[in-house]
Design a protein around this motif. Structure first.
Motif, PDB file in Angstrom:
ATOM      1  N   ASP A  69     -67.243 -10.277  -0.905  1.00 13.01           N
ATOM      2  CA  ASP A  69     -68.569  -9.957  -0.394  1.00 13.01           C
ATOM      3  C   ASP A  69     -69.370  -9.260  -1.501  1.00 13.01           C
ATOM      4  O   ASP A  69     -69.588  -8.063  -1.464  1.00 13.01           O
ATOM      5  CB  ASP A  69     -68.431  -9.056   0.840  1.00 13.01           C
ATOM      6  CG  ASP A  69     -69.714  -8.948   1.637  1.00 13.01           C
ATOM      7  OD1 ASP A  69     -70.699  -9.615   1.263  1.00 13.01           O
ATOM      8  OD2 ASP A  69     -69.732  -8.196   2.631  1.00 13.01           O
ATOM      9  N   LEU A  80     -64.941 -11.275   4.446  1.00 14.06           N
ATOM     10  CA  LEU A  80     -66.046 -10.325   4.429  1.00 14.06           C
ATOM     11  C   LEU A  80     -65.564  -8.917   4.726  1.00 14.06           C
ATOM     12  O   LEU A  80     -64.636  -8.705   5.514  1.00 14.06           O
ATOM     13  CB  LEU A  80     -67.103 -10.719   5.472  1.00 14.06           C
ATOM     14  CG  LEU A  80     -67.836 -12.039   5.264  1.00 14.06           C
ATOM     15  CD1 LEU A  80     -68.891 -12.221   6.342  1.00 14.06           C
ATOM     16  CD2 LEU A  80     -68.469 -12.094   3.886  1.00 14.06           C
ATOM     17  N   LYS A 117     -72.220 -13.869  -5.703  1.00 13.49           N
ATOM     18  CA  LYS A 117     -72.044 -15.146  -5.014  1.00 13.49           C
ATOM     19  C   LYS A 117     -73.328 -15.642  -4.352  1.00 13.49           C
ATOM     20  O   LYS A 117     -73.369 -16.776  -3.866  1.00 13.49           O
ATOM     21  CB  LYS A 117     -70.913 -15.044  -3.983  1.00 13.49           C
ATOM     22  CG  LYS A 117     -69.551 -14.767  -4.608  1.00 13.49           C
ATOM     23  CD  LYS A 117     -69.163 -15.853  -5.596  1.00 13.49           C
ATOM     24  CE  LYS A 117     -67.806 -15.610  -6.236  1.00 13.49           C
ATOM     25  NZ  LYS A 117     -67.457 -16.653  -7.224  1.00 13.49           N
ATOM     26  N   PRO A 151     -62.112 -16.550   7.393  1.00 14.15           N
ATOM     27  CA  PRO A 151     -61.292 -15.951   6.336  1.00 14.15           C
ATOM     28  C   PRO A 151     -59.898 -16.561   6.283  1.00 14.15           C
ATOM     29  O   PRO A 151     -59.340 -16.987   7.299  1.00 14.15           O
ATOM     30  CB  PRO A 151     -61.222 -14.484   6.758  1.00 14.15           C
ATOM     31  CG  PRO A 151     -61.308 -14.530   8.256  1.00 14.15           C
ATOM     32  CD  PRO A 151     -62.177 -15.708   8.597  1.00 14.15           C
ATOM     33  N   MET A 160     -68.653 -20.947   0.219  1.00 19.48           N
ATOM     34  CA  MET A 160     -67.459 -20.142  -0.014  1.00 19.48           C
ATOM     35  C   MET A 160     -67.801 -18.946  -0.881  1.00 19.48           C
ATOM     36  O   MET A 160     -68.605 -19.042  -1.803  1.00 19.48           O
ATOM     37  CB  MET A 160     -66.360 -20.971  -0.691  1.00 19.48           C
ATOM     38  CG  MET A 160     -65.797 -22.073   0.164  1.00 19.48           C
ATOM     39  SD  MET A 160     -64.419 -22.927  -0.646  1.00 19.48           S
ATOM     40  CE  MET A 160     -63.214 -21.602  -0.760  1.00 19.48           C
ATOM     41  N   ALA A 161     -67.166 -17.822  -0.556  1.00 13.41           N
ATOM     42  CA  ALA A 161     -67.306 -16.611  -1.374  1.00 13.41           C
ATOM     43  C   ALA A 161     -66.017 -15.829  -1.238  1.00 13.41           C
ATOM     44  O   ALA A 161     -65.700 -15.339  -0.158  1.00 13.41           O
ATOM     45  CB  ALA A 161     -68.500 -15.774  -0.925  1.00 13.41           C
ATOM     46  N   SER A 162     -65.260 -15.725  -2.339  1.00 11.89           N
ATOM     47  CA  SER A 162     -63.967 -15.044  -2.262  1.00 11.89           C
ATOM     48  C   SER A 162     -64.117 -13.561  -1.977  1.00 11.89           C
ATOM     49  O   SER A 162     -63.188 -12.917  -1.509  1.00 11.89           O
ATOM     50  CB  SER A 162     -63.184 -15.236  -3.568  1.00 11.89           C
ATOM     51  OG  SER A 162     -63.927 -14.760  -4.675  1.00 11.89           O
ATOM     52  N   SER A 200     -64.870 -16.899   3.739  1.00 11.74           N
ATOM     53  CA  SER A 200     -64.926 -15.650   2.985  1.00 11.74           C
ATOM     54  C   SER A 200     -64.177 -14.556   3.716  1.00 11.74           C
ATOM     55  O   SER A 200     -64.110 -14.545   4.951  1.00 11.74           O
ATOM     56  CB  SER A 200     -66.390 -15.219   2.801  1.00 11.74           C
ATOM     57  OG  SER A 200     -66.479 -14.024   2.065  1.00 11.74           O
TER      58      SER A 200
END
Length: 409
Positions: A238, A268, A242, A291, A234-236, A266
């Motif tokens: 870009d 992105l 992270k 997303p 997970m990456a809130s 994410s």
């Protein structure tokens, strides 16, 4: 208590702070407190029905479908709107400052309706206006954004981009100045509290650590089998912090000997660095970008994976990591920031930014069902024992009493 919970952006899918607002407000009303969330855009969508929501409109200059937009003349309502636009045009992130000023203006009119105000890391100059009026104030600092600034600056290539990064993060100096004046501060881990004290110049004993929580009913193991070879990350946003680029490099190497799938939750940036890297590595066939999924979908996805990877270069806490623990999903995480504190001995830890270590750690878990079972069971037990939103709300309410005492002495 009558509580005003401030957050300059609170939609859960824009990051962990949105989840914090939703879950903390729910925990507080469960304890019998009266809670009103005062939020900027994007607004929360799924608050507890007992929690009131006041929408504090901005110019919404960073919306996903039209970032850094130029508003029509008729959209400007007051001097704060003008300040927000001009700050954005200089390349600096405007929301913490302008939201704090709008919140201070609102509470000047409604301050007697609340016993305490809780700021969710806005740290704008408007907070000082509240203090001058004697408002009991608590602030949660998830981690000092100076850490994000350092990582983004190191990743920037070329003088122009480095200058742009420096300009964007100019608001961090304001946050440090405000933080030094605050009477009651909450940190979400001992590491983030130590880093806040160091970077912002706060006495460490002024920061009370209250870790975040997880819904262990929603995030839980499922009866259905896990999907073979599925990795979740997970990456809130870009952003280099992270560590997703390191994970993508590792996935490209792992696919040689393993049948794998990476589910990347994410939002992105279209055509951004991560999309370009996926294309350059030729792994688009095994990477699913997901997303804006719901909590229920995220919980199902987390419980379906054989491995959760958290390759961050820094984390002040990491809610997704705790959600993976609660889901019984084995974790490979960077030995960075608060991650070792959060996972204890329930994860495989790797040096931050070390692609080969990620390959080895993920590969070992994919090849060892017994180790996955051991780590998953230990992680679930740790989540149930340590990370409850009810206990978070109770501990937070104790800091409110300290703020009320500080304001009356």
């Amino acid at each position: 208590m009558r509580i005003a919970l401030l957050s300059y952006r609170s939609k859960a899918h824009v990051g962990g702070q949105g989840v914090y607002v939703r879950q903390l407000s729910h925990g507080l009303v469960e304890l019998g407190h009266d809670v009103e969330v005062i939020s900027g855009q994007p607004y929360p969508e799924d608050l507890d029905p007992r929690v009131r929501l006041t929408r504090l409109a901005s110019l919404d200059l960073y919306r996903d479908d039209d970032p850094f937009r130029t508003p029509r003349p008729g959209e400007f309502r007051d001097a704060i709107d003008v300040l927000e636009f001009l700050t954005m045009k200089t390349g600096c992130f405007a929301e913490p400052l302008t939201f704090s000023l709008r919140a201070a203006r609102l509470l000047r009119e409604r301050g007697d309706e609340f016993d305490v105000v809780h700021d969710n890391q806005t740290l704008g100059y408007g907070m000082l206006l509240m203090l001058r009026r004697g408002v009991p104030l608590v602030t949660t600092i998830h981690h000092p954004i100076s850490r994000d600034f350092r990582v983004d600056l190191a990743a920037a290539r070329g003088l122009r981009k480095r200058l742009g990064v420096r300009q964007w993060y100019r608001f961090v100096a304001m946050q440090a100045r405000v933080a030094r004046r605050l009477p009651v501060v909450i940190g979400v881990s001992s590491v983030s509290a130590d880093d806040t004290a160091t970077d912002f110049g706060i006495e460490r004993d002024r920061i009370t650590v209250v870790p975040l929580g997880v819904d262990t009913d929603l995030f839980a193991p499922r009866e259905t089998p896990r999907v073979p070879g599925r990795i979740v990350a997970m990456a809130s946003a870009d952003r280099p912090l992270k560590g997703i680029r390191h994970l993508l490099d590792a996935v490209a190497k792992l696919r040689v000997d393993h049948d794998i799938e990476l589910c990347l939750v994410s939002n992105l940036e279209a055509g951004g660095r991560t999309e370009r890297q996926i294309e350059a590595l030729g792994i688009g066939d095994i990477v699913r970008v997901m997303p804006g999924i719901s909590d229920e979908q995220l919980a199902d996805l987390m419980a379906s994976a054989e491995v959760m990877c958290v390759p961050s270069l820094y984390e002040g806490f990491s809610l997704p990591t705790v959600e993976a623990l609660a889901s019984g999903t084995p974790i490979v995480a960077s030995r960075a920031g608060a991650l070792p504190e959060v996972v204890g001995d329930c994860a495989v830890l790797t040096p931050p930014g070390d692609v080969e270590a990620l390959v080895a750690g993920i590969g070992r878990l994919l090849d060892d069902p017994a180790e996955r079972e051991r780590l998953g069971s230990a992680g679930r037990a740790r989540a149930e024992e340590r990370y409850s939103w009810t206990s978070v709300a109770r501990a937070t309410a104790e800091t409110y009493r300290a703020a009320i005492d500080a304001a009356t002495t």
